[in-house]
Design a protein around this motif. Structure first.
Motif, mmCIF file in Angstrom:
data_model
loop_
_atom_site.group_PDB
_atom_site.id
_atom_site.type_symbol
_atom_site.label_atom_id
_atom_site.label_comp_id
_atom_site.label_asym_id
_atom_site.label_seq_id
_atom_site.Cartn_x
_atom_site.Cartn_y
_atom_site.Cartn_z
ATOM 1 N N LEU A 1 -26.395 51.533 12.667
ATOM 2 C CA LEU A 1 -25.223 50.612 12.445
ATOM 3 C C LEU A 1 -25.450 49.842 11.261
ATOM 4 N N THR A 2 -24.344 49.167 10.603
ATOM 5 C CA THR A 2 -24.651 48.425 9.731
ATOM 6 C C THR A 2 -23.247 47.626 9.037
ATOM 7 N N PHE A 3 -23.323 46.313 8.604
ATOM 8 C CA PHE A 3 -22.136 45.662 8.115
ATOM 9 C C PHE A 3 -22.477 45.308 6.595
ATOM 10 N N PRO A 4 -22.201 46.362 5.644
ATOM 11 C CA PRO A 4 -22.539 46.100 4.239
ATOM 12 C C PRO A 4 -21.684 45.168 3.534
ATOM 13 N N SER A 5 -21.940 44.716 2.376
ATOM 14 C CA SER A 5 -20.839 43.850 1.697
ATOM 15 C C SER A 5 -20.031 44.928 1.022
ATOM 16 N N MET A 6 -18.855 44.796 0.987
ATOM 17 C CA MET A 6 -17.787 45.678 0.453
ATOM 18 C C MET A 6 -16.710 44.887 -0.517
ATOM 19 N N LYS A 7 -16.619 46.013 -1.603
ATOM 20 C CA LYS A 7 -15.764 45.455 -2.799
ATOM 21 C C LYS A 7 -14.144 45.238 -2.181
ATOM 22 N N SER A 8 -13.864 46.029 -1.369
ATOM 23 C CA SER A 8 -12.390 45.998 -1.040
ATOM 24 C C SER A 8 -12.498 45.671 0.419
ATOM 25 N N TYR A 9 -12.543 44.419 0.917
ATOM 26 C CA TYR A 9 -12.605 43.887 2.188
ATOM 27 C C TYR A 9 -11.445 43.133 2.392
ATOM 28 N N TYR A 10 -10.612 43.229 3.344
ATOM 29 C CA TYR A 10 -9.444 42.245 3.441
ATOM 30 C C TYR A 10 -9.609 41.458 4.571
ATOM 31 N N TYR A 11 -9.618 40.171 4.519
ATOM 32 C CA TYR A 11 -9.928 39.346 5.850
ATOM 33 C C TYR A 11 -8.769 39.274 6.659
ATOM 34 N N THR A 12 -9.108 39.567 7.964
ATOM 35 C CA THR A 12 -8.208 39.647 9.201
ATOM 36 C C THR A 12 -7.723 38.355 9.779
ATOM 37 N N PHE A 13 -8.742 37.560 10.158
ATOM 38 C CA PHE A 13 -8.466 36.215 10.574
ATOM 39 C C PHE A 13 -8.768 35.196 9.652
ATOM 40 N N ALA A 14 -9.533 34.910 8.649
ATOM 41 C CA ALA A 14 -9.577 33.975 7.847
ATOM 42 C C ALA A 14 -8.599 34.185 6.663
ATOM 43 N N SER A 15 -7.235 33.895 6.995
ATOM 44 C CA SER A 15 -6.291 33.922 5.969
ATOM 45 C C SER A 15 -5.928 32.371 6.038
ATOM 46 N N GLU A 16 -5.096 32.057 5.031
ATOM 47 C CA GLU A 16 -4.713 30.690 4.548
ATOM 48 C C GLU A 16 -3.785 30.435 5.801
ATOM 49 N N LYS A 17 -3.023 31.267 6.613
ATOM 50 C CA LYS A 17 -1.965 30.838 7.637
ATOM 51 C C LYS A 17 -2.708 30.682 8.580
ATOM 52 N N SER A 18 -3.740 31.574 9.431
ATOM 53 C CA SER A 18 -4.037 31.209 10.610
ATOM 54 C C SER A 18 -5.659 30.579 10.498
ATOM 55 N N GLY A 19 -6.326 30.641 9.553
ATOM 56 C CA GLY A 19 -7.604 30.009 9.319
ATOM 57 C C GLY A 19 -7.801 28.571 9.858
ATOM 58 N N HIS A 20 -6.831 27.857 9.258
ATOM 59 C CA HIS A 20 -6.880 26.273 9.604
ATOM 60 C C HIS A 20 -6.594 25.886 11.277
ATOM 61 N N SER A 21 -5.884 26.822 11.801
ATOM 62 C CA SER A 21 -5.632 26.666 13.151
ATOM 63 C C SER A 21 -6.653 26.984 14.000
ATOM 64 N N VAL A 22 -7.547 27.689 13.792
ATOM 65 C CA VAL A 22 -8.439 28.501 14.384
ATOM 66 C C VAL A 22 -9.504 27.333 15.307
ATOM 67 N N CYS A 23 -9.844 26.444 14.365
ATOM 68 C CA CYS A 23 -10.857 25.427 14.872
ATOM 69 C C CYS A 23 -9.835 24.318 15.728
ATOM 70 N N ALA A 24 -8.280 24.098 15.306
ATOM 71 C CA ALA A 24 -7.727 23.088 16.234
ATOM 72 C C ALA A 24 -7.581 23.553 17.718
ATOM 73 N N SER A 25 -7.668 24.857 18.036
ATOM 74 C CA SER A 25 -7.521 25.360 19.678
ATOM 75 C C SER A 25 -8.782 24.840 20.513
ATOM 76 N N GLY A 26 -9.717 24.189 19.733
ATOM 77 C CA GLY A 26 -10.647 23.915 20.957
ATOM 78 C C GLY A 26 -12.142 23.540 20.220
ATOM 79 N N GLY A 27 -11.807 22.915 18.976
ATOM 80 C CA GLY A 27 -13.064 22.764 18.413
ATOM 81 C C GLY A 27 -13.291 21.115 18.776
ATOM 82 N N LEU A 28 -14.641 20.670 17.820
ATOM 83 C CA LEU A 28 -15.200 19.408 17.903
ATOM 84 C C LEU A 28 -13.867 18.472 17.487
ATOM 85 N N ASP A 29 -14.123 17.247 18.037
ATOM 86 C CA ASP A 29 -13.101 16.285 17.345
ATOM 87 C C ASP A 29 -13.581 15.866 16.231
#
Length: 926
Positions: free
Chosen positions: A208-236
């Motif tokens: 099993l491995t996770f290599p670096s990929m030339k054609s990788y499409y970010y699922t969660f780290a997008s401009e729309k959803s990424g900034h709201s990730v920490c707001a749901s329960g992160g540090l002050d």
């Protein structure tokens, strides 16, 4: 490189040749292996042309998990208590080819399994450290459309009994070119092609491995959803958070890509009492991990995003040389939030059914993490990075766990501008009582280490009344209000630090690490467990206090974290009743003296947190030694100039000699002159700043020496250029004299023969250098990647360095073409002046004699400070420093004998076939 290491490399070279011959001898049968085992998966195609585009299959080099193959892997043994982490490296080798089938590529790859067993370097077997390694060389095809990869090939390894195994295997991987977090997992198997009853058979290995990929499409780290990730329960939001972290350099990549970083997990009080949902990996609370480590897979600078693996363990070594375990590892995507100056990460579990990795997948993406950078540190908070991990599940849902805070465990602070980072001294009132000014009279003429100097970083030997073999290190964190940047600080304090010195005393803070042998108990909870995944568990202490630059006294109070068993109350998580004292000797003293000190608890002996006094000692790096090193480097720069000046002087003397003895000009070897000219031309073409402008040189010692170095660089360029012009002039005179004399055809033929002998000889030597480099780095990858575990650093030579060293060896034997010319032509002509061949030989061999003297006389305090006898420009070691001068002297003696008794006088009598060439008188005109 001594005789033993040279023999080791030669033996490895012979083994490599044997394996290479065996593999080539069996190449024809292997053609059928692909048809039998891979054709149904990826049909064989015909290669058409080399593919020069970026191939998506990037090397896998550490974030690989494998299971199986126990028969061919060395198992843990009580005889070898120090175990390497398991590791597997997969990387393409050779060219990648397009085929006549669209989307199908043909290529080769190597697989290297590293042994888990550490072998002592003192073993009598030079290959003992590598006997647990297993290497495969495979070839096959990869389909872009299906994502299937299939390769076959051979390999070698050693059995438990030490017998060399000849292995045959097929590798099958599922590798999708375009992927997201759910499809980025590459899985497959390596299976033996031998029968089960064959001694070369091994059990299937799941990968099993996770290599670096030339054609990788970010699922969660997008401009729309990424900034709201920490707001749901992160540090002050931190009030004092570093700003502008990604405005310079490579942004988030410069901060995180040089990880791994290790973080200590800080659980809530409920978890410390074994209550609540505490384990982020599931299971009972008693098995909660204590550390989390990170390893970045790839990073996108333009979008400020990255992919990361998160390891959970009970050892602080974390991701260093770690082969990830899918049961304790998360894979995530991170996005930098510039507004809140934090990195937000969404992470997922690796779902692998027990006992089977064939159906592994990525899922359960309910993990959330945030990473922050505080702008102010203190004795109770010295972590450069803070954060929190939580679940976006509701209480009672499967996968829910309580929020867990974490802070950086390492003292490294990569890629971040530290000018905004501040330190708050909170224990000064206590320190004034515990550390009153020393009333002793300062010794006249004595000076002590400057506050920002490298001498303030101390490696310590520690002992108590019961335990002797303990050690540690103490590195400044802040000096006054200045961040102590190890490796780039100056001996002379800047104005801000000077202004902070009052009555010769300056505030200073430290990070102290104590390494205790397993089973050590000093009392008060200062102890090491009887068994641990770490070889030498560490105890961390943060300290702050006063440094007196007039007496060399350092006095501080320290704080250490308390484990749950030692905490008297929930509010008392640290023990800050520690007194740390060091006494630095004068830095300008010529007498050998050590740093001495103590670390003790200021509590009563009856206090449960009291521990016995520890005595500290350390070798002092005195300024006298640094001045000697600086003097040595200045002397070496002068020797470089002198030797290069002598080189062109000896060439000039040869030209004068040739003009007085014009009949000797045709007898000079053109091949020799061409090699000497190239030896002067190449350094002029290359960048000379790499030779002199070694930035660490003046940073380390704090002297502004750029003008001196640049002046010497210019002089050296001029001297080298003059020597080159004189050699070209001598070459032109020799060529003209031989071309205008019709009776010198025999010399042309003899010189060609000399060239035909030298060229294959030099090429064969170059091939050996390439093979030795490949073998050394092949095995060095496995050894060096675990070097941190045993406390050593493994430095590999680059191919360019090895080739430069070989070129230096060729120039050391510059007389070989002339010797061969004299032998083939049986020349008795005194073609070379004694000043030329003896003087040039002395110039070439003097660095080796000096290297022997330098190894005996000086300690190399600073790597990379060699200017004369530079180890990157020739072969230098005790063995080579004896062999090369002896060889050079033998060549010079051969020239002397040939010019006196004839070219073949150095050969045995039966090989001497004298042949007289009658000189035809030339009628001169007018």
């Amino acid at each position: 490189m001594g005789f033993s290491s040279s023999f080791s490399i030669i033996s490895k070279t012979c083994l490599f040749l044997l394996i290479l011959f065996a593999s080539s001898a069996s190449s024809s049968p292997s053609k059928d292996l692909y048809d039998d085992h891979c054709n149904s998966m990826v049909p064989k195609a015909t290669p058409t042309k080399i593919d020069f585009t970026d191939f998506p299959l990037t090397p896998f080099d550490g974030n690989i998990y494998y299971k199986g193959g126990d028969k061919i892997f060395k198992q843990e043994s009580t005889e070898h208590p120090y175990q390497y982490p398991k590791a597997l490296t997969i990387k393409p080798t050779g060219n990648v080819y397009q085929t006549d089938v669209s989307g199908v590529f043909k290529f080769e790859a190597s697989l290297i399994f590293r042994s888990t067993v550490f072998y002592s370097s003192s073993s009598n077997d030079p290959n003992s450290k590598n006997k647990g390694n297993v290497a495969f060389k495979l070839h096959g095809f990869w389909s872009d459309s299906s994502g299937k990869l299939c390769m076959v090939g051979t390999g070698s390894g050693y059995s438990e009994e030490g017998k060399l195994l000849n292995l045959e295997a097929v590798l099958k991987l599922n590798y999708v070119k375009k992927s997201n977090i759910y499809t980025s997992l590459v899985d497959g198997t390596l299976e033996s092609l031998k029968l089960e009853n064959d001694e070369n058979y091994f059990d299937p290995i799941s990968i099993l491995t996770f290599p670096s990929m030339k054609s990788y499409y970010y699922t969660f780290a997008s401009e729309k959803s990424g900034h709201s990730v920490c707001a749901s329960g992160g540090l002050d939001v931190l009030k004092d958070s570093l700003r502008g972290l990604t405005t310079s350099g490579d942004g988030v990549c410069s901060m995180f890509f040089r990880w791994p970083q290790t973080f200590q997990l800080d659980y809530a009080d409920e978890c410390k009492n074994s209550k609540g949902n505490c384990n982020p990996l599931g299971g009972i609370a008693e098995s909660v991990p204590q550390y989390m480590s990170t390893q970045v897979i790839q990073c996108s600078e333009d979008k400020q995003r990255l992919r990361v693996l998160l390891y959970f363990s009970n050892g602080s070594y974390g991701a260093y040389d770690r082969l990830f375990d899918p049961n304790t590892t998360l894979v995530g995507e991170g996005l930098w939030d510039g507004e809140k100056n934090q990195l937000c990460v969404v992470a997922c579990r690796i779902l692998a059914p027990e006992g089977s990795l064939g159906n592994a997948s990525v899922g359960n993406c309910y993990y959330r993490l945030s990473f922050r950078f505080p702008a102010k540190l203190s004795i109770r908070e010295t972590s450069f990075i803070q954060g929190q991990i939580w679940s976006n599940k509701k209480v009672g849902d499967s996968g829910y766990f309580d929020k867990i805070k974490y802070r950086s465990h390492d003292r490294s602070f990569y890629g971040v501008e530290t000018s905004e980072l501040k330190y708050e001294y909170t224990e000064m009132e206590r320190i004034k009582k515990l550390c009153p000014p020393n009333k002793e009279v300062k010794k006249k003429g004595s000076s002590y280490p400057e506050p920002l100097s490298y001498q303030m970083s101390v490696s310590m030997s520690i002992e108590s009344s019961k335990v002797k073999n303990m050690w540690g290190n103490a590195v400044p964190l802040f000096v006054g209000n200045n961040f102590y940047e190890q490796g780039s600080h100056s001996v002379i304090a800047n104005l801000e630090t000077s202004a902070a010195i009052q009555n010769g005393r300056l505030k200073i803070s430290y990070k102290i690490r104590l390494s205790l042998p397993l089973g050590t108990d000093l009392g008060g909870g200062l102890s090491a467990p009887s068994s641990s995944s770490e070889i030498y568990p560490e105890s961390l202490i943060s300290a702050e206090g006063i440094y007196d630059i007039e007496t060399g006294d350092l006095c501080m109070v320290g704080c250490r974290e308390l484990n749950s068993s030692m905490q008297i109350s929930s509010n008392q998580t640290m023990d800050c009743e520690i007194v740390f004292k060091l006494k630095f000797p004068p830095s300008n003293s010529r007498r050998a003296s050590d740093i001495t000190g103590t670390m003790q608890s200021s509590r009563r002996k009856s206090d449960p947190l009291y521990f016995e006094e520890l005595k500290i000692s350390s070798n002092a790096y005195r300024m006298y030694e640094s001045q000697r090193s600086i003097w040595r480097m200045d002397m070496e720069i002068a020797m470089v100039l002198i030797s290069n000046t002598l080189a062109f002087v000896f060439v000039a003397l040869q030209i004068f000699y040739a003009r007085k003895n014009r009949e000797s000009l045709p007898y000079i070897s053109l091949v020799m002159l061409m090699f000497l000219a190239l030896g002067h031309l190449i350094p002029l073409v290359l960048n000379f700043e790499a030779l002199f402008m070694k930035h660490g040189y003046h940073r380390r010692f704090g002297f502004e020496r750029e003008g001196w170095l640049q002046l010497n660089e210019v002089i050296l360029r001029v001297v080298t250029m003059i020597a080159l012009f004189l050699l070209l002039r001598l070459l032109q005179l020799t060529w003209t004299a031989r071309s205008t004399d019709p009776n010198q055809k025999g010399l042309w033929g003899a010189d060609k023969k000399a060239f035909y002998v030298c060229l294959p000889l030099y090429l064969a030597g170059g091939v050996i250098v390439l093979m030795v480099h490949s073998i050394r780095n092949h095995y060095g990858t496995a050894e060096g990647s675990s070097s941190r575990v045993i406390g050593y650093h493994h430095a590999q030579h680059s191919l360019w360095d090895d080739l430069k060293s070989y070129a230096g060896l060729v120039l050391d034997g510059f007389l070989l073409p002339q010797i061969l010319l004299n032998m083939f032509f049986n020349s008795k002509e005194a073609a070379l002046s004694r000043f030329f061949y003896m003087g040039t030989t002395a110039v070439r061999l003097l660095p080796h004699c000096y290297d022997l003297y330098r190894a005996y006389k000086y300690v190399n305090w600073y790597d990379g400070s060699y200017y004369f006898a530079d180890h990157g420009a020739d072969y230098y070691s005790t063995a080579w420093d004896i062999i090369i001068p002896c060889g050079g002297l033998v060549f010079a003696i051969f020239i002397f004998l040939q010019q006196k008794f004839g070219g073949r006088c150095v050969l045995p009598r039966k090989f001497r076939e004298y042949q007289e060439y009658e000189k035809v008188p030339v009628v001169s005109e007018g």
